[in-house]
Design a protein around this motif. Structure first.
Motif, PDB file in Angstrom:
ATOM      1  N   ALA A 120      40.775  33.779  51.733  1.00 34.44           N
ATOM      2  CA  ALA A 120      40.696  33.164  50.128  1.00 34.44           C
ATOM      3  C   ALA A 120      39.868  34.184  49.164  1.00 34.44           C
ATOM      4  O   ALA A 120      40.092  34.226  48.067  1.00 34.44           O
ATOM      5  N   GLN A 123      41.335  37.099  48.356  1.00 29.01           N
ATOM      6  CA  GLN A 123      42.557  36.441  47.042  1.00 29.01           C
ATOM      7  C   GLN A 123      41.620  36.967  46.257  1.00 29.01           C
ATOM      8  O   GLN A 123      42.683  37.452  45.041  1.00 29.01           O
ATOM      9  N   GLN A 124      40.359  36.477  45.920  1.00 29.65           N
ATOM     10  CA  GLN A 124      40.189  36.303  44.455  1.00 29.65           C
ATOM     11  C   GLN A 124      39.423  37.736  44.062  1.00 29.65           C
ATOM     12  O   GLN A 124      39.615  38.205  43.250  1.00 29.65           O
ATOM     13  N   ASP A 132      51.606  34.329  48.594  1.00 25.87           N
ATOM     14  CA  ASP A 132      50.626  33.641  49.051  1.00 25.87           C
ATOM     15  C   ASP A 132      50.371  33.229  50.663  1.00 25.87           C
ATOM     16  O   ASP A 132      49.978  32.935  51.070  1.00 25.87           O
ATOM     17  N   SER A 139      45.405  33.374  57.323  1.00 28.23           N
ATOM     18  CA  SER A 139      44.279  32.643  57.166  1.00 28.23           C
ATOM     19  C   SER A 139      45.093  31.784  58.775  1.00 28.23           C
ATOM     20  O   SER A 139      44.069  32.293  59.885  1.00 28.23           O
TER      21      SER A 139
END
Length: 151
Positions: A120, A123-124, A132, A139
């Motif tokens: 995550a 991703q940011q 996704d 993940s």
């Protein structure tokens, strides 16, 4: 309100011993094994699942090589192009964070930890959109490897 605060405090008390404190974007788990044994377990698990283990770096051995001391600290670098390539196809800059890495270290109290980059966070960091499914796969796999290596 007091019940909510009490519930939050209890949750924190339960979660902290498992995850510990770490740098932003890093997930950490306590290990029941030494640094070397945790890294060995992780490497074995990765290979059984068809992952490529590119290298294993002993930072403590590197420190000793220049006359410095460092508690046991190892880095395992691994990956799978079938998983990493789709992420790089979404946003090529994520390649700076691939292949995946797991850091295993002993803290000042003798507790061993395993940490890895939170997908995550990646991703940011790289503003990844439309990947996704790949991020969820990464993940889940990282979490499973980390749990199995540390238990």
């Amino acid at each position: 309100m007091r019940a909510l605060i009490k519930s939050l405090v209890m949750l924190v008390c339960i979660v902290l011993p498992v995850t510990g404190f770490a740098a932003d974007g890093m997930i950490t788990l306590k290990s029941n094994h030494s640094v070397s044994a945790t890294a060995d377990r992780l490497e074995t698990l990765l290979k059984k699942k068809g992952m490529t283990v590119f290298t294993r770096v002993s930072h403590s051995a590197g420190a000793a090589g220049v006359g410095l001391q460092l508690r046991p600290t190892e880095l395992v670098i691994f990956g799978n192009p079938k998983v990493g390539t789709p992420l790089m196809q979404c946003v090529q800059s994520v390649a700076i964070d691939l292949p995946q890495k797991a850091l295993i270290w002993e803290d000042e109290s003798g507790q061993v930890w395993l940490g890895y980059n939170d997908p995550a966070y990646l991703q940011q960091r790289h503003d990844i959109e439309g990947c996704d499914a790949a991020l969820e796969k990464v993940s889940g796999a990282l979490e499973n490897f980390a749990i199995a290596a540390t238990e």
